[in-house]
Motif scaffolding. Structure first.
Motif, mmCIF file in Angstrom:
data_model
loop_
_atom_site.group_PDB
_atom_site.id
_atom_site.type_symbol
_atom_site.label_atom_id
_atom_site.label_comp_id
_atom_site.label_asym_id
_atom_site.label_seq_id
_atom_site.Cartn_x
_atom_site.Cartn_y
_atom_site.Cartn_z
ATOM 1 N N VAL A 1 9.839 2.431 14.728
ATOM 2 C CA VAL A 1 9.699 3.877 14.921
ATOM 3 C C VAL A 1 8.837 4.440 13.796
ATOM 4 N N THR A 2 7.895 5.307 14.163
ATOM 5 C CA THR A 2 7.047 5.961 13.163
ATOM 6 C C THR A 2 7.771 7.183 12.618
ATOM 7 N N ASP A 3 7.989 7.205 11.307
ATOM 8 C CA ASP A 3 8.581 8.352 10.612
ATOM 9 C C ASP A 3 7.518 8.937 9.707
ATOM 10 N N PHE A 4 7.555 10.251 9.482
ATOM 11 C CA PHE A 4 6.459 10.839 8.711
ATOM 12 C C PHE A 4 6.778 12.123 7.953
ATOM 13 N N LEU A 5 7.944 12.675 8.059
ATOM 14 C CA LEU A 5 8.271 13.906 7.339
ATOM 15 C C LEU A 5 9.301 13.630 6.256
ATOM 16 N N PHE A 6 9.159 14.314 5.124
ATOM 17 C CA PHE A 6 10.052 14.110 3.992
ATOM 18 C C PHE A 6 10.247 15.445 3.282
ATOM 19 N N ILE A 7 11.503 15.770 2.993
ATOM 20 C CA ILE A 7 11.828 17.009 2.279
ATOM 21 C C ILE A 7 12.526 16.651 0.975
ATOM 22 N N ASP A 8 12.075 17.253 -0.118
ATOM 23 C CA ASP A 8 12.703 17.078 -1.430
ATOM 24 C C ASP A 8 12.688 18.422 -2.142
ATOM 25 N N LEU A 9 13.846 19.062 -2.203
ATOM 26 C CA LEU A 9 13.953 20.365 -2.853
ATOM 27 C C LEU A 9 14.422 20.184 -4.299
ATOM 28 N N GLY A 10 13.598 19.500 -5.065
ATOM 29 C CA GLY A 10 13.862 19.317 -6.489
ATOM 30 C C GLY A 10 15.127 18.550 -6.805
ATOM 31 N N GLY A 11 15.495 17.623 -5.964
ATOM 32 C CA GLY A 11 16.691 16.818 -6.207
ATOM 33 C C GLY A 11 17.974 17.478 -5.717
ATOM 34 N N VAL A 12 17.946 18.781 -5.407
ATOM 35 C CA VAL A 12 19.127 19.478 -4.892
ATOM 36 C C VAL A 12 19.414 19.023 -3.465
ATOM 37 N N PHE A 13 18.360 18.910 -2.687
ATOM 38 C CA PHE A 13 18.462 18.446 -1.310
ATOM 39 C C PHE A 13 17.275 17.537 -1.044
ATOM 40 N N ASN B 1 0.838 -1.197 0.000
ATOM 41 C CA ASN B 1 0.000 0.000 0.000
ATOM 42 C C ASN B 1 0.876 1.251 0.000
ATOM 43 N N PRO B 2 0.734 2.134 -0.991
ATOM 44 C CA PRO B 2 1.575 3.336 -1.040
ATOM 45 C C PRO B 2 1.247 4.351 0.057
ATOM 46 N N GLY B 3 0.123 4.167 0.755
ATOM 47 C CA GLY B 3 -0.253 5.083 1.826
ATOM 48 C C GLY B 3 -0.573 6.470 1.305
ATOM 49 N N GLU B 4 -0.788 7.377 2.227
ATOM 50 C CA GLU B 4 -1.107 8.756 1.857
ATOM 51 C C GLU B 4 0.161 9.596 1.806
ATOM 52 N N ARG B 5 0.155 10.567 0.915
ATOM 53 C CA ARG B 5 1.197 11.601 0.860
ATOM 54 C C ARG B 5 0.469 12.928 1.011
ATOM 55 N N ILE B 6 0.716 13.608 2.096
ATOM 56 C CA ILE B 6 0.038 14.875 2.360
ATOM 57 C C ILE B 6 1.029 16.012 2.148
ATOM 58 N N PRO B 7 0.838 16.793 1.089
ATOM 59 C CA PRO B 7 1.760 17.916 0.847
ATOM 60 C C PRO B 7 1.571 19.017 1.886
ATOM 61 N N LEU B 8 2.660 19.432 2.511
ATOM 62 C CA LEU B 8 2.612 20.541 3.463
ATOM 63 C C LEU B 8 3.052 21.831 2.772
ATOM 64 N N ILE B 9 4.098 21.722 1.951
ATOM 65 C CA ILE B 9 4.557 22.833 1.108
ATOM 66 C C ILE B 9 4.811 22.222 -0.271
ATOM 67 N N GLY B 10 3.752 22.148 -1.075
ATOM 68 C CA GLY B 10 3.858 21.515 -2.393
ATOM 69 C C GLY B 10 4.434 20.117 -2.282
ATOM 70 N N ASP B 11 5.295 19.746 -3.225
ATOM 71 C CA ASP B 11 5.974 18.449 -3.174
ATOM 72 C C ASP B 11 7.313 18.548 -2.442
ATOM 73 N N ALA B 12 7.660 19.748 -1.962
ATOM 74 C CA ALA B 12 8.949 19.945 -1.296
ATOM 75 C C ALA B 12 8.948 19.432 0.145
#
Length: 172
Positions: free
Chosen positions: A127-139, A39-50
């Motif tokens: 451990v429950t993890d839930f935050l992800f940052i992706d700045l367009g592949g730069v970071f 199951n891919p689960g939910e992805r909730i954008p907080l600031i776009g896809d970043a």
């Protein structure tokens, strides 16, 4: 141990770090569908896809490292060793009266974050993890939680304070 302002500060930072982390994980577990291999689960954008929230269960440590260790090694490396290290660090910050407030805050944040994740491993086995940052592949980060953020922030503060203290020493 005498509870002075310094000791209360340390305890307050540790307790608040644990509380904020555990409350955030309860909210995520109850409200965001778990992401699994099936199951891919939910992805909730907080600031776009970043900056995105999702619910992932991590049986390992940082970025899932150690998830395929045998159970004995996992207990030693992901429970016993962290508990031992956290205990030594806690003892150090209560005994070393020369530490400045920023370093105390940093160490207490690291201890609080460490305890919060160890608690999850003991109670839930993961451990429950839930935050992800992706700045367009730069970071791009792995998926993390607020305890991880506290540990990382504490480490960054300690590195900064180390450079600051070295500069002071050279100027003296």
């Amino acid at each position: 141990m005498k509870l002075n302002k310094r000791s209360l500060f340390i305890i307050l930072v540790i307790v608040l770090t644990i509380a904020v982390d555990q409350i955030s994980k309860v909210i995520v577990r109850e409200n965001i569908t778990l992401r699994t291999d099936i199951n891919p689960g939910e992805r909730i954008p907080l600031i776009g896809d970043a900056f995105v929230m999702m619910n992932v269960e991590n049986t390992g440590a940082f970025l899932g490292m150690g998830s395929d260790l045998n159970p004995t090694l996992r207990i030693l490396l992901l429970l016993a060793l962290p508990i031992l290290v956290l205990g030594f660090v806690l003892r150090h910050i209560f005994k070393d009266k020369s530490l400045d407030n920023w370093s105390l805050f940093a160490f207490a944040s690291i201890i609080g974050g460490g305890i919060a994740n160890v608690f999850d491993r003991i109670v839930f086995g993961k451990v429950t993890d839930f935050l992800f940052i992706d700045l367009g592949g730069v970071f791009r980060t792995g998926i993390f939680n607020l305890a991880d953020l506290s540990v990382t922030t504490g480490m960054i503060i300690l590195i900064f304070m180390s450079f600051k203290n070295k500069k002071k020493t050279k100027e003296s």
